[in-house]
Write a protein that holds these residues in place. Structure first.
Motif, PDB file in Angstrom:
ATOM      1  N   SER A  28       0.806  -1.212   0.000  1.00 42.70           N
ATOM      2  CA  SER A  28       0.000   0.000   0.000  1.00 42.70           C
ATOM      3  C   SER A  28       0.847   1.273   0.000  1.00 42.70           C
ATOM      4  N   MET A  29       2.171   1.125   0.148  1.00 42.64           N
ATOM      5  CA  MET A  29       3.051   2.283   0.117  1.00 42.64           C
ATOM      6  C   MET A  29       3.417   2.699  -1.310  1.00 42.64           C
ATOM      7  N   PHE A  30       3.104   1.869  -2.266  1.00 39.06           N
ATOM      8  CA  PHE A  30       3.352   2.255  -3.668  1.00 39.06           C
ATOM      9  C   PHE A  30       2.467   3.451  -3.997  1.00 39.06           C
ATOM     10  N   PHE A  46       9.038   3.223 -21.937  1.00 39.50           N
ATOM     11  CA  PHE A  46       7.968   3.779 -21.117  1.00 39.50           C
ATOM     12  C   PHE A  46       6.726   4.061 -21.972  1.00 39.50           C
ATOM     13  N   LEU A  47       5.559   3.699 -21.424  1.00 37.93           N
ATOM     14  CA  LEU A  47       4.301   3.942 -22.116  1.00 37.93           C
ATOM     15  C   LEU A  47       3.480   5.025 -21.447  1.00 37.93           C
ATOM     16  N   ILE A  48       3.134   4.787 -20.198  1.00 40.60           N
ATOM     17  CA  ILE A  48       2.215   5.672 -19.507  1.00 40.60           C
ATOM     18  C   ILE A  48       2.346   5.421 -18.019  1.00 40.60           C
ATOM     19  N   SER A  49       2.015   6.429 -17.231  1.00 38.84           N
ATOM     20  CA  SER A  49       2.112   6.285 -15.783  1.00 38.84           C
ATOM     21  C   SER A  49       0.901   6.905 -15.114  1.00 38.84           C
ATOM     22  N   ILE A  50       0.782   6.640 -13.827  1.00 34.55           N
ATOM     23  CA  ILE A  50      -0.313   7.222 -13.065  1.00 34.55           C
ATOM     24  C   ILE A  50       0.112   7.380 -11.616  1.00 34.55           C
ATOM     25  N   SER A  51      -0.242   8.498 -11.066  1.00 29.30           N
ATOM     26  CA  SER A  51       0.021   8.749  -9.655  1.00 29.30           C
ATOM     27  C   SER A  51      -1.143   8.199  -8.834  1.00 29.30           C
ATOM     28  N   SER A  52      -0.861   7.869  -7.599  1.00 30.49           N
ATOM     29  CA  SER A  52      -1.899   7.283  -6.748  1.00 30.49           C
ATOM     30  C   SER A  52      -3.005   8.272  -6.387  1.00 30.49           C
ATOM     31  N   ILE A  53      -2.802   9.545  -6.688  1.00 30.11           N
ATOM     32  CA  ILE A  53      -3.847  10.525  -6.389  1.00 30.11           C
ATOM     33  C   ILE A  53      -4.880  10.594  -7.517  1.00 30.11           C
ATOM     34  N   THR A  63      -4.774   4.049 -22.002  1.00 30.24           N
ATOM     35  CA  THR A  63      -5.394   4.578 -20.791  1.00 30.24           C
ATOM     36  C   THR A  63      -5.061   3.653 -19.636  1.00 30.24           C
ATOM     37  N   VAL A  64      -4.632   4.233 -18.545  1.00 31.49           N
ATOM     38  CA  VAL A  64      -4.361   3.436 -17.354  1.00 31.49           C
ATOM     39  C   VAL A  64      -5.383   3.812 -16.287  1.00 31.49           C
ATOM     40  N   PHE A  65      -5.950   2.793 -15.664  1.00 31.16           N
ATOM     41  CA  PHE A  65      -6.918   2.966 -14.593  1.00 31.16           C
ATOM     42  C   PHE A  65      -6.320   2.427 -13.295  1.00 31.16           C
ATOM     43  N   LEU A  66      -6.555   3.160 -12.225  1.00 30.66           N
ATOM     44  CA  LEU A  66      -6.049   2.733 -10.920  1.00 30.66           C
ATOM     45  C   LEU A  66      -7.191   2.635  -9.921  1.00 30.66           C
ATOM     46  N   ASN A  67      -7.300   1.503  -9.273  1.00 28.34           N
ATOM     47  CA  ASN A  67      -8.275   1.289  -8.206  1.00 28.34           C
ATOM     48  C   ASN A  67      -7.480   1.020  -6.930  1.00 28.34           C
ATOM     49  N   LYS A  68      -7.289   2.075  -6.147  1.00 26.17           N
ATOM     50  CA  LYS A  68      -6.437   1.951  -4.961  1.00 26.17           C
ATOM     51  C   LYS A  68      -7.010   1.006  -3.927  1.00 26.17           C
ATOM     52  N   VAL A  93       6.357   2.168  -7.796  1.00 22.99           N
ATOM     53  CA  VAL A  93       7.402   2.891  -7.072  1.00 22.99           C
ATOM     54  C   VAL A  93       6.931   3.139  -5.644  1.00 22.99           C
ATOM     55  N   HIS A  94       7.823   2.856  -4.722  1.00 27.59           N
ATOM     56  CA  HIS A  94       7.558   3.135  -3.311  1.00 27.59           C
ATOM     57  C   HIS A  94       7.746   4.623  -3.069  1.00 27.59           C
ATOM     58  N   GLY A  95       6.866   5.190  -2.302  1.00 24.41           N
ATOM     59  CA  GLY A  95       6.911   6.620  -2.086  1.00 24.41           C
ATOM     60  C   GLY A  95       8.235   7.145  -1.579  1.00 24.41           C
ATOM     61  N   SER A  96       8.935   6.333  -0.805  1.00 25.26           N
ATOM     62  CA  SER A  96      10.182   6.818  -0.225  1.00 25.26           C
ATOM     63  C   SER A  96      11.402   6.366  -1.014  1.00 25.26           C
ATOM     64  N   SER A  97      11.162   5.704  -2.140  1.00 22.01           N
ATOM     65  CA  SER A  97      12.283   5.163  -2.916  1.00 22.01           C
ATOM     66  C   SER A  97      12.965   6.236  -3.743  1.00 22.01           C
ATOM     67  N   ASN A  98      14.168   5.944  -4.134  1.00 25.67           N
ATOM     68  CA  ASN A  98      14.862   6.800  -5.096  1.00 25.67           C
ATOM     69  C   ASN A  98      14.084   6.854  -6.393  1.00 25.67           C
TER      70      ASN A  98
END
Lengths: 114, 115
Positions: A28-30, A46-53, A63-68, A93-98
């Motif tokens: 859940s930290m991703f 790289f194709l596409i990305s999405i932030s957890s917000i 299109t990328v869909f995210l269901n947290k 990606v982990h929020g605290s990762s490089n």
């Protein structure tokens, strides 16, 4: 411990139809997710990305869909083209990762038939 | 997007020898680079994080004495597979982040075959 899982090793669709590639994660930290396309003996592209917000991000045919709550994301490709045939990896990606430290799923091989 | 160049793209070496793989960021500076390994039909597994000017951080199970990583400048990281054995045969890929966002850019990969 596979933190990012792509449970479908392969997917075959007809040209012009929609391709849906799925990805599940356990950590859940991703907080940032990416999709990469890869051809044999080449590095991922790289194709596409999405932030957890967000719950959706669109770029052209992708299109990328995210269901947290479900810890699930999916990549939709429409319309699918034969040139889309490749291996698709989701990554997290982990929020605290490089920056750039990615945890990959196992990949899904997409075949788009003419 | 940013460009990451990896060299060589493929190499065949004899068992017991060492092989060096280079990873360069061509149009940006990368304080951190990452090395991955991919076995056939499997995922990309992170091996180590290469930090400019300091020691690399290795993932659990990766032998640091076997996979030597040097990040001598902001644009170059090298991975040396020492005393290579056939089980080291794999596809090695490097990546770097620009620091602007979380997107990572990958090199072309290196196919290592140890005979």
């Amino acid at each position: 411990d596979q933190q990012v899982k792509q449970n479908s090793p392969s997917l075959s669709v007809q040209e012009g139809r929609i391709s849906i590639l799925n990805c599940d994660y356990t950590n859940s930290m991703f907080d940032y997710f990416l999709w990469y396309k890869k051809y044999p003996a080449e590095g991922p592209t790289f194709l596409i990305s999405i932030s957890s917000i967000k719950d959706k991000n669109e770029d052209g045919r992708f299109t990328v869909f995210l269901n947290k709550s479900a810890k699930h994301l999916s990549l939709h490709i429409v319309p699918s083209q034969p040139g889309d045939s490749a291996v698709y990896f989701c990554a997290a990606v982990h929020g605290s990762s490089n920056t750039g430290k990615l945890i990959f799923g196992q990949g899904t091989t997409l075949q788009v038939k003419p | 997007g940013a460009v990451v160049s990896q060299h060589p793209s493929w190499v065949i070496c004899k068992s017991g020898t060492s092989v060096k793989i280079e990873c360069r960021s061509l149009d940006f500076q990368a304080t951190t680079m990452f090395w991955y390994r991919q076995f056939p039909k499997q995922s990309l597994m992170l091996m180590a994080t290469s930090n400019e000017g300091s020691k690399a951080t290795y993932e659990q199970g990766v032998e640091k004495d076997k996979f030597l990583i040097n990040h001598a400048s902001l644009t170059l990281s090298t991975l040396t597979v020492t005393s290579a054995h056939p089980e080291d045969s794999s596809f090695y890929i490097c990546s770097a982040g620009t620091g602007v966002n979380t997107e990572a850019f990958f090199g072309q990969g290196t196919r290592l075959t140890v005979v």
